[in-house]
Design a protein around this motif. Structure first.
Motif, PDB file in Angstrom:
ATOM      1  N   ASP A   1       0.824  -1.205   0.000  1.00 27.58           N
ATOM      2  CA  ASP A   1       0.000   0.000   0.000  1.00 27.58           C
ATOM      3  C   ASP A   1       0.854   1.250   0.000  1.00 27.58           C
ATOM      4  O   ASP A   1       1.926   1.288   0.617  1.00 27.58           O
ATOM      5  CB  ASP A   1      -0.907   0.026   1.237  1.00 27.58           C
ATOM      6  N   VAL A   2       0.373   2.290  -0.656  1.00 28.53           N
ATOM      7  CA  VAL A   2       1.072   3.573  -0.684  1.00 28.53           C
ATOM      8  C   VAL A   2       0.075   4.677  -0.356  1.00 28.53           C
ATOM      9  O   VAL A   2      -1.076   4.647  -0.807  1.00 28.53           O
ATOM     10  CB  VAL A   2       1.749   3.813  -2.054  1.00 28.53           C
ATOM     11  N   TYR A   3       0.518   5.642   0.455  1.00 30.17           N
ATOM     12  CA  TYR A   3      -0.351   6.730   0.902  1.00 30.17           C
ATOM     13  C   TYR A   3       0.409   8.053   0.842  1.00 30.17           C
ATOM     14  O   TYR A   3       1.629   8.095   1.014  1.00 30.17           O
ATOM     15  CB  TYR A   3      -0.786   6.510   2.361  1.00 30.17           C
ATOM     16  N   SER A   4      -0.335   9.131   0.625  1.00 27.65           N
ATOM     17  CA  SER A   4       0.203  10.477   0.865  1.00 27.65           C
ATOM     18  C   SER A   4      -0.327  10.943   2.209  1.00 27.65           C
ATOM     19  O   SER A   4      -1.452  10.615   2.594  1.00 27.65           O
ATOM     20  CB  SER A   4      -0.191  11.441  -0.255  1.00 27.65           C
ATOM     21  N   TYR A   5       0.492  11.693   2.924  1.00 28.97           N
ATOM     22  CA  TYR A   5       0.154  12.063   4.303  1.00 28.97           C
ATOM     23  C   TYR A   5       0.292  13.566   4.508  1.00 28.97           C
ATOM     24  O   TYR A   5       1.326  14.161   4.179  1.00 28.97           O
ATOM     25  CB  TYR A   5       1.061  11.340   5.295  1.00 28.97           C
TER      26      TYR A   5
END
Length: 312
Positions: free
Chosen positions: A193-197
């Motif tokens: 999984d990849v996320y921007s924060y």
């Protein structure tokens, strides 16, 4: 023992996040990329946790990124990309001749994550720090101009301009981070999984350290006033939330935008598959990477049909 690779752990909310990870997850290994040696020893001394190693890496140099990535000799189940900068102008260049803000905040992560991709186990979690200033509708009290997107090959060119141009470049680069996350999501296998924060407004992070003595003093004065506002967050609290995003339950669908620990939609402008794929192709070219082609389309980006967006 799982391993999280982290950038931007030397100061501010990144330092708080690193220390939180080491204190509350002593069985995990933290591998820090830092421009100068000695950070691992500092973190060990501060937390008493010896499970820290470092690789010296200057994110403003593609050659240094390639060397550092080649030194990673262990599987990774976590990546926390916190390093980022805001320049006083758009005239400073990376070692490869690209405008510094876009070069470090966007291109460096594209290259680093591409090189590290074979090292990620499944499952794994990747978090790259963005910012709510990517949203042109956000009220920044006039401090940060709204982003101005363009062909990425134009965005990497240095330009004459004032501090306002440098701050606009920062906002634009954070929009680019979200585009990269969406494009990477389409290329990762299920389970990674990849996320921007978005950490929100965090006064006292030394983000404006390139602004010169007068500029830094002005930002510190404004920061002291802003820290009392309800939407401001201390570095300690922001670091805790960022660390827990890495180690807690799965935050949401891969590709999501997480604001201060909560999954929300990012700005409407940040959902643009054409821009995302154009950025990916341009970043491959600028970083000297072979193009892997365009992934299948048709899967909606996370957040497009979510509840109305709330600014942090």
């Amino acid at each position: 023992m799982g391993t999280t690779l982290m950038t931007g752990a030397s100061r501010g909310l990144g330092r708080e996040a690193a220390e939180h990870l080491l204190r509350h997850h002593p069985d995990r290994h933290l591998l820090v990329f830092n421009r100068r040696p000695g950070l691992a020893a500092e973190l060990i001394e501060r937390t008493g946790n010896p499970n820290v190693t470092e690789v010296v890496c200057d994110l403003a140099s593609f050659a240094d990124i390639r060397r550092a990535a080649a030194e990673v000799d262990r599987p990774l189940d976590g990546f926390l990309g916190n390093a980022g900068l805001q320049m006083a102008t758009t005239r400073k260049l990376t070692a490869d001749g690209h405008e510094m803000t876009f070069g470090v905040n966007v291109l460096a992560y594209h290259l680093l994550l591409t090189l590290l991709r074979p090292r990620f186990t499944n499952p794994a979690r990747i978090v790259v720090v963005a910012s709510d200033v990517h949203d042109r509708d956000l009220n920044t009290l006039g401090l940060i101009p709204p982003p101005r997107w363009d062909d990425p090959r134009e965005l990497v060119k240095p330009a004459e301009g004032t501090g306002r141009a440098g701050r606009r470049a920062y906002a634009t680069s954070k929009l680019g981070v979200i585009y990269l996350v969406h494009a990477l999501r389409r290329r990762l296998p299920e389970g990674i999984d990849v996320y921007s924060y978005n950490p929100g407004l965090v006064p006292g992070t030394e983000l404006a350290r390139d602004a010169g003595r007068v500029g830094r003093a002005a930002f510190r004065a404004v920061g002291k006033a802003l820290v009392a506002l309800p939407f401001a967050t201390t570095p300690a609290e922001a670091g805790r939330l960022l660390a827990e995003t890495m180690t807690g339950p799965r935050p949401g669908d891969s590709g999501s935008y997480i604001s201060r620990g909560e999954v929300i939609p990012s700005s409407s402008e940040s959902y643009d598959e054409r821009r995302e794929e154009e950025l990916w192709a341009a970043a491959d070219e600028l970083c000297g990477l072979p193009s892997a082609g365009t992934p299948p389309t048709g899967t909606p980006s996370p957040g497009v049909t979510s509840t109305p967006r709330r600014s942090a």
